[in-house]
Design an enzyme around this catalytic site. Structure first.
Site, PDB file in Angstrom:
ATOM      1  N   LYS A  88     -43.758   7.974 -14.577  1.00 30.32           N
ATOM      2  CA  LYS A  88     -45.203   8.353 -14.589  1.00 30.32           C
ATOM      3  C   LYS A  88     -45.469   9.733 -14.683  1.00 30.32           C
ATOM      4  O   LYS A  88     -44.454  10.722 -14.438  1.00 30.32           O
ATOM      5  CB  LYS A  88     -45.890   8.052 -13.270  1.00 30.32           C
ATOM      6  CG  LYS A  88     -47.557   7.642 -13.411  1.00 30.32           C
ATOM      7  CD  LYS A  88     -47.671   6.395 -14.205  1.00 30.32           C
ATOM      8  CE  LYS A  88     -49.246   6.141 -14.124  1.00 30.32           C
ATOM      9  NZ  LYS A  88     -49.563   4.596 -14.529  1.00 30.32           N
ATOM     10  N   GLY A 126     -66.092  -2.797 -14.166  1.00 37.99           N
ATOM     11  CA  GLY A 126     -65.887  -1.766 -15.260  1.00 37.99           C
ATOM     12  C   GLY A 126     -65.346  -2.509 -16.473  1.00 37.99           C
ATOM     13  O   GLY A 126     -65.636  -3.496 -16.754  1.00 37.99           O
ATOM     14  N   VAL A 144     -62.495  -3.642 -17.864  1.00 41.20           N
ATOM     15  CA  VAL A 144     -61.621  -4.836 -17.619  1.00 41.20           C
ATOM     16  C   VAL A 144     -62.399  -5.872 -17.146  1.00 41.20           C
ATOM     17  O   VAL A 144     -62.168  -6.814 -17.445  1.00 41.20           O
ATOM     18  CB  VAL A 144     -60.294  -4.508 -17.034  1.00 41.20           C
ATOM     19  CG1 VAL A 144     -59.459  -5.319 -16.790  1.00 41.20           C
ATOM     20  CG2 VAL A 144     -59.428  -3.259 -17.649  1.00 41.20           C
TER      21      VAL A 144
END
Length: 368
Positions: free
Chosen positions: A80, A182, A184
């Site tokens: 990440k 949202g 998704v």
């Protein structure tokens, strides 16, 4: 903070600090584990309270990606990146191109992607400096917006969880409470509506709620009421930590399955769900559709192949539920064990291969 101690605690491989004065870049790349393959994970841009907080977030998120990839059957490790700054005012082309050069310098050990605070356009800038980036514009041969893929995976996972809890994976007539609408979750609602599920929705953004009401005949409730409604499935799809001491007192669902990250405020809340007989679909298993989709770009994106792999989230959760049943443990712990066993198996296989190779080389030398 002693970062070497922190890295040793969960056996991280690498922590890279990236700085470019002219563009204002301050970034951290964390690589947790590359046993299964190169580390893949998005680049997050956020206004962290401190540099230590940014490093801690990068490390935590990288480890999460290791587990997500392992349990999803991907040949990828966990990594990440975070960029310190306000994504609304601190972005510039030079910053992302400088970051791209740092990614290139890792020579494929880390592959980046879009995350909170970054966009497809930002990935396009990184792509100018490195091939080790996914989620770029479809015009470059990429998969584009990952939201539909994530939603499809959550839908498949929700069906698997319903089968475990309710004896059937048919969602027609089931009541599903969706917290957060949202990109998704809106697509998820579309899949659920098409199957004939009844939807109860909430969000702090009233326009999103109204769209769900208009399109899917959903019932709108106040955000503070969503976890207490009568429903079969509670789908946390916004901020993390909505499974906590307060919500567990009112939760009436038989299943918790949604697209949010870090749904359990603490791991003990996962234990409590298990004790209550509520089937929990661990977040990093059920919401892996987006990363599975972009991972396919590394082989030359093929949508049919990628979405077939996303569909396997159903089977992945079945494995988690089986471990949970047979070992008498909460599902979040079962998911961790499934991931850890795959990584350990690969480590052992690699060690055996290296030992056999060494013995073969020694034998050849003796024959000489």
């Amino acid at each position: 903070m002693n970062w070497f101690e922190a890295m040793e605690r969960h056996d991280y491989e690498e922590l890279v600090l990236c700085q470019d004065k002219s563009s204002g870049l301050k970034a951290i790349i964390a690589i947790h584990d590359t046993t299964l393959g190169p580390a893949l994970g998005g680049t997050r841009m956020w206004t962290y309270a401190s540099e230590d907080a940014a490093i801690e977030d990068a490390l935590r998120l990288a480890r999460g990606m290791t587990y997500k990839h392992a349990v999803s059957g991907l040949n990828l490790g966990g990594g990440k990146a975070v960029i310190i700054g306000d994504p609304r005012r601190d972005k510039n082309e030079a910053m992302f191109r400088a970051f791209g050069r740092y990614v290139q310098g890792l020579n494929g050990r880390y592959v980046t992607a879009e995350d909170v605070g970054t966009t497809e356009e930002d990935m396009n800038l990184i792509y100018q400096e490195t091939d080790y980036v996914t989620g770029i514009s479809p015009s470059y041969g990429s998969s584009g917006n990952p939201s539909p893929a994530t939603a499809w995976g959550v839908y498949r996972g929700m069906k698997a969880a319903a089968k475990e809890a309710l004896g059937t994976d048919l969602l027609e007539g089931k009541t599903i409470a969706v917290q957060g609408i949202g990109n998704v979750a809106m697509r998820l609602c579309e899949y659920l509506h098409e199957e004939g599920a009844r939807l109860i929705v909430t969000d702090i953004h009233k326009d999103a709620v109204q769209e769900a009401v208009n399109r899917f005949g959903a019932i709108a409730v106040d955000p503070s009421d969503i976890t207490g409604v009568d429903c079969d499935i509670y789908a946390p799809c916004a901020l993390g930590g909505t499974i906590n001491d307060d919500t567990l007192r009112t939760l009436k669902a038989k299943v918790v399955a949604g697209c949010a990250n870090n749904q359990l405020l603490e791991t003990r809340h996962g234990d409590r769900l298990h004790e209550m007989g509520i089937v929990y679909a661990p977040d990093y298993v059920i919401n892996a559709g987006g990363v599975i989709n972009i991972a396919d770009e590394l082989s030359g994106y093929n949508r049919k192949r990628a979405w077939s792999k996303i569909g396997e989230i159903y089977e992945n959760l079945e494995k988690v539920f089986e471990i949970s049943r047979t070992e008498g443990i909460a599902t979040y712990m079962a998911a961790d064990r499934l991931a850890e066993r795959r990584i350990e198996w690969m480590k052992n296989a690699r060690s055996t291969f290296l030992q056999n190779g060494h013995h073969a080389l020694s034998s050849r030398r003796l024959r000489r």
